[in-house]
Motif scaffolding. Structure first.
Motif, PDB file in Angstrom:
ATOM      1  N   GLY A  58     -16.431 -24.567   7.858  1.00 45.56           N
ATOM      2  CA  GLY A  58     -15.043 -25.000   7.716  1.00 45.56           C
ATOM      3  C   GLY A  58     -14.422 -24.310   6.512  1.00 45.56           C
ATOM      4  O   GLY A  58     -14.692 -23.136   6.268  1.00 45.56           O
ATOM      5  N   SER A  59     -13.618 -25.048   5.757  1.00 46.69           N
ATOM      6  CA  SER A  59     -13.036 -24.482   4.537  1.00 46.69           C
ATOM      7  C   SER A  59     -14.145 -24.082   3.575  1.00 46.69           C
ATOM      8  O   SER A  59     -14.032 -23.115   2.840  1.00 46.69           O
ATOM      9  N   THR A  60     -15.214 -24.893   3.570  1.00 48.14           N
ATOM     10  CA  THR A  60     -16.394 -24.556   2.777  1.00 48.14           C
ATOM     11  C   THR A  60     -17.580 -24.415   3.723  1.00 48.14           C
ATOM     12  O   THR A  60     -17.470 -24.729   4.912  1.00 48.14           O
ATOM     13  N   GLY A  89     -16.631 -19.835   2.062  1.00 43.94           N
ATOM     14  CA  GLY A  89     -16.373 -20.310   3.428  1.00 43.94           C
ATOM     15  C   GLY A  89     -15.003 -19.889   3.897  1.00 43.94           C
ATOM     16  O   GLY A  89     -14.423 -18.917   3.396  1.00 43.94           O
ATOM     17  N   GLY A  90     -14.477 -20.672   4.845  1.00 44.00           N
ATOM     18  CA  GLY A  90     -13.216 -20.304   5.490  1.00 44.00           C
ATOM     19  C   GLY A  90     -12.034 -20.215   4.531  1.00 44.00           C
ATOM     20  O   GLY A  90     -11.148 -19.372   4.701  1.00 44.00           O
ATOM     21  N   ALA A  91     -12.022 -21.064   3.482  1.00 44.62           N
ATOM     22  CA  ALA A  91     -10.900 -21.018   2.535  1.00 44.62           C
ATOM     23  C   ALA A  91     -10.887 -19.664   1.821  1.00 44.62           C
ATOM     24  O   ALA A  91      -9.817 -19.110   1.532  1.00 44.62           O
ATOM     25  N   GLY A 124     -17.590 -26.358  13.189  1.00 48.58           N
ATOM     26  CA  GLY A 124     -16.456 -25.990  12.340  1.00 48.58           C
ATOM     27  C   GLY A 124     -15.629 -24.849  12.903  1.00 48.58           C
ATOM     28  O   GLY A 124     -15.994 -24.204  13.901  1.00 48.58           O
ATOM     29  N   GLY A 125     -14.500 -24.593  12.221  1.00 54.30           N
ATOM     30  CA  GLY A 125     -13.514 -23.618  12.680  1.00 54.30           C
ATOM     31  C   GLY A 125     -14.076 -22.209  12.835  1.00 54.30           C
ATOM     32  O   GLY A 125     -13.614 -21.439  13.683  1.00 54.30           O
ATOM     33  N   GLY A 126     -15.096 -21.868  12.039  1.00 62.03           N
ATOM     34  CA  GLY A 126     -15.678 -20.526  12.113  1.00 62.03           C
ATOM     35  C   GLY A 126     -16.348 -20.234  13.442  1.00 62.03           C
ATOM     36  O   GLY A 126     -16.529 -19.060  13.804  1.00 62.03           O
ATOM     37  N   ARG A 170     -15.251 -20.300  16.268  1.00 62.44           N
ATOM     38  CA  ARG A 170     -14.436 -19.596  17.269  1.00 62.44           C
ATOM     39  C   ARG A 170     -14.654 -18.081  17.180  1.00 62.44           C
ATOM     40  O   ARG A 170     -14.194 -17.338  18.019  1.00 62.44           O
ATOM     41  N   ASN A 171     -15.365 -17.639  16.148  1.00 65.01           N
ATOM     42  CA  ASN A 171     -15.627 -16.219  15.959  1.00 65.01           C
ATOM     43  C   ASN A 171     -17.038 -15.888  16.469  1.00 65.01           C
ATOM     44  O   ASN A 171     -18.036 -16.023  15.754  1.00 65.01           O
ATOM     45  N   ALA A 172     -17.113 -15.452  17.742  1.00 64.20           N
ATOM     46  CA  ALA A 172     -18.418 -15.210  18.382  1.00 64.20           C
ATOM     47  C   ALA A 172     -19.169 -14.078  17.684  1.00 64.20           C
ATOM     48  O   ALA A 172     -20.404 -14.125  17.556  1.00 64.20           O
TER      49      ALA A 172
HETATM   50  P1  ADP Z   1     -11.900 -27.781   7.613  1.00 61.51           P
HETATM   51  O1  ADP Z   1     -11.994 -28.923   8.579  1.00 61.51           O
HETATM   52  O2  ADP Z   1     -13.048 -27.675   6.649  1.00 61.51           O
HETATM   53  O3  ADP Z   1     -10.583 -27.624   6.942  1.00 61.51           O
HETATM   54  P2  ADP Z   1     -12.168 -26.137  10.010  1.00 61.51           P
HETATM   55  O4  ADP Z   1     -13.505 -26.514  10.516  1.00 61.51           O
HETATM   56  O5  ADP Z   1     -10.965 -26.563  10.765  1.00 61.51           O
HETATM   57  O6  ADP Z   1     -12.013 -26.431   8.461  1.00 61.51           O
HETATM   58  O7  ADP Z   1     -12.148 -24.535   9.927  1.00 61.51           O
HETATM   59  C1  ADP Z   1     -11.067 -23.877   9.343  1.00 61.51           C
HETATM   60  C2  ADP Z   1     -11.543 -22.537   8.832  1.00 61.51           C
HETATM   61  O8  ADP Z   1     -11.824 -21.684   9.951  1.00 61.51           O
HETATM   62  C3  ADP Z   1     -10.468 -21.841   8.032  1.00 61.51           C
HETATM   63  O9  ADP Z   1     -10.737 -21.946   6.648  1.00 61.51           O
HETATM   64  C4  ADP Z   1     -10.492 -20.404   8.534  1.00 61.51           C
HETATM   65  O10 ADP Z   1     -10.750 -19.487   7.493  1.00 61.51           O
HETATM   66  C5  ADP Z   1     -11.654 -20.371   9.509  1.00 61.51           C
HETATM   67  N1  ADP Z   1     -11.332 -19.480  10.642  1.00 61.51           N
HETATM   68  C6  ADP Z   1     -10.288 -19.552  11.484  1.00 61.51           C
HETATM   69  N2  ADP Z   1     -10.321 -18.533  12.359  1.00 61.51           N
HETATM   70  C7  ADP Z   1     -11.424 -17.797  12.086  1.00 61.51           C
HETATM   71  C8  ADP Z   1     -12.018 -16.611  12.636  1.00 61.51           C
HETATM   72  N3  ADP Z   1     -11.510 -15.992  13.689  1.00 61.51           N
HETATM   73  N4  ADP Z   1     -13.133 -16.158  12.045  1.00 61.51           N
HETATM   74  C9  ADP Z   1     -13.682 -16.793  10.983  1.00 61.51           C
HETATM   75  N5  ADP Z   1     -13.176 -17.899  10.441  1.00 61.51           N
HETATM   76  C10 ADP Z   1     -12.071 -18.404  10.972  1.00 61.51           C
END
Ligand code: ADP
Length: 446
Positions: A257-259, A295-297, A387-389, A391-393
């Motif tokens: 996720g963000s972390t 992480g994602g942030a 987590g959001g990451g 989606r990146n296969a």
């Molecule tokens: P949280 O709930 O911790 O805020 P999420 O699980 O919703 O986070 O994930 C969000 C994170 O996913 C973002 O910080 C973003 O950087 C990351 N993200 C979004 N799209 C992609 C992608 N295509 N590749 C890698 N990371 C991604």
């Protein structure tokens, strides 16, 4: 059989129904307003939770149809360290202090000195720090205080009328000793010294054991059977791990996720406060874990989600860039490297594709390092990923290459499914059996 799981997460309420064969029969959701406040305050009126619950369950009932009235059991998870001080009848004495409320910084510092090595009590968000803050700043409230609840168990208590109960996952941040499931003398003494009656501490109902029965008024309101068993719940992050299928030692779970949050199931706990490592307990399983600020942030400092999505298709996991970087959103790292001043290292000065791939490689190496720190007994087998990451296969493939083990991405990563699995424990005998019976498919990278 129909099991209902309700998840109070950071973005709202989700409800899910799954039948005894593991078929998901519906999902409902309702948004919650963002809890905001000045100077790190985050509060919310718990009455909003009940409204959102009613809305999400009405949506779910409409999808499930006739089977709704024969539901077998339900369980609830909620955000960890969201504290509700309540009176003798469970009425909140003030708005809930939400999981990310940060005002109890001085109390957190004191707790770090008193409980060195107890990572669950570290930080201003720990419920025990919040409680001590309340005792100091709102002492008038203490006269009416009878029950300390967290989000999930306050809602379960509303539905059942069983006040003053909680599960080990939620109670951990209030100071519960996870090994004995008792309140340590050091915690009760601290409460007494602050003018808080330790009798307010909840009685522990393990996750998946009977918490209470649905009260008739609620049964009517929600169109569910009166007396429906409500099973002990857990925190939102543990519910997500249950849903993902973590059930035996050696299984790992990463949340991108963000972390970057890592957990590695083990037969014994591991705690290292300096490194931000502490252990949750799930039945007989221990879940040592740590969270990196990488992480994602950190990715969002360099690319927008749309840019990342476009670049993802061009990534070449089979051809590493060989350019090392340590992506942080700001200075300060705790795990796997403990250095509050560390600013990370930037991605290479190269085109966007190479920079993006190098950032993802950097995150994958941090993850591999993190698992080496957590592996007390053995390295992880497979790495379940949420987590959001996810989606990146291409990143998933890259991680499988760097970690040297299969990466599994569940099709249904909903914490509400984990709660439904807890609701199914009595039918299947153990949580692991319920997880096996209700498991959803995974995408696999190796
Ligand atoms: P949280 O709930 O911790 O805020 P999420 O699980 O919703 O986070 O994930 C969000 C994170 O996913 C973002 O910080 C973003 O950087 C990351 N993200 C979004 N799209 C992609 C992608 N295509 N590749 C890698 N990371 C991604």
């Amino acid at each position: 059989m129909l099991f209902l799981g309700i998840d109070f997460g950071t973005s709202g309420v989700r409800a899910l129904a799954v039948d005894g064969d593991g078929r998901i029969r519906g999902q409902g959701r309702a948004a919650l307003p963002e809890a905001v406040g000045e100077d790190g305050w985050r509060e919310q009126d718990p009455a909003l939770w009940l409204e959102a619950l009613t809305q999400a369950l009405a949506q779910l009932a409409a999808q499930v149809g006739a089977a709704w009235r024969q539901a077998t059991a339900l369980a609830i998870d909620g955000t960890s360290a969201t504290l509700v001080p309540a009176d003798a009848r469970g009425r909140p004495l003030r708005p809930a202090l939400m999981y990310h409320d940060q005002r109890a910084r001085a109390e957190a510092q004191m707790l770090a000195g008193r409980f060195p090595g107890n990572g669950a009590l570290a930080g201003a968000s720990a419920s025990l720090a919040k409680l001590l803050w309340l005792a100091r700043h709102e002492p008038a409230m203490l006269a009416g205080l009878r029950h300390l609840h967290h989000q999930a168990d306050w809602i379960a208590a509303q539905l059942t009328g069983c006040w003053g109960r909680s599960d080990p996952g939620n109670a951990l941040k209030l100071g519960l000793d996870a090994a004995s499931l008792r309140w340590p003398g050091a915690v009760t003494n601290l409460l007494e010294a602050a003018g808080i009656d330790p009798a307010c501490l909840p009685r522990i109902v393990p996750s998946g054991e009977v918490f209470g029965a649905l009260q008739p008024a609620w049964a009517e309101h929600l169109d569910l059977p009166a007396g429906l068993p409500v099973l002990g719940g857990t925190t939102d992050s543990l519910a997500a791990l249950i849903a993902a299928g973590v059930r035996t030692p050696g299984q790992a779970a990463s949340s991108l996720g963000s972390t970057l949050v890592l957990k590695l199931a083990a037969a014994r706990p591991l705690d290292d406060l300096a490194a931000g490592i502490y252990s949750h307990r799930l039945g007989t399983l221990w879940l040592p874990g740590g969270a990196s600020n990488a992480g994602g942030a950190a990715l969002l400092r360099h690319f927008s989600p749309a840019e990342m999505e476009a670049l993802t298709l061009q990534l070449r996991p089979e051809r590493p860039t060989g350019r090392l970087c340590y992506p942080l959103p700001a200075a300060g790292e705790r795990f796997p490297l403990n250095d509050p001043a560390f600013a990370g290292t930037p991605p290479p000065a190269a085109g966007p594709l190479t920079r993006f791939q190098a950032l993802l490689e950097g995150l994958s190496y941090i993850e591999a390092w993190g698992y080496r720190r957590l592996a007390v007994d053995a390295p992880p087998q497979a790495v379940l990923t949420l987590g959001g990451g996810t989606r990146n296969a291409a990143w998933m493939q890259l991680r499988a290459n760097v970690l040297g083990r299969p990466v599994l991405v569940p099709d249904c990563p909903e914490a509400a499914l984990g709660a439904a699995m807890l609701a199914a424990v009595p039918q299947f005998g153990t949580l692991a059996a319920a997880q096996g019976a209700l498991a959803q498919p995974c995408r696999r990278f190796e």
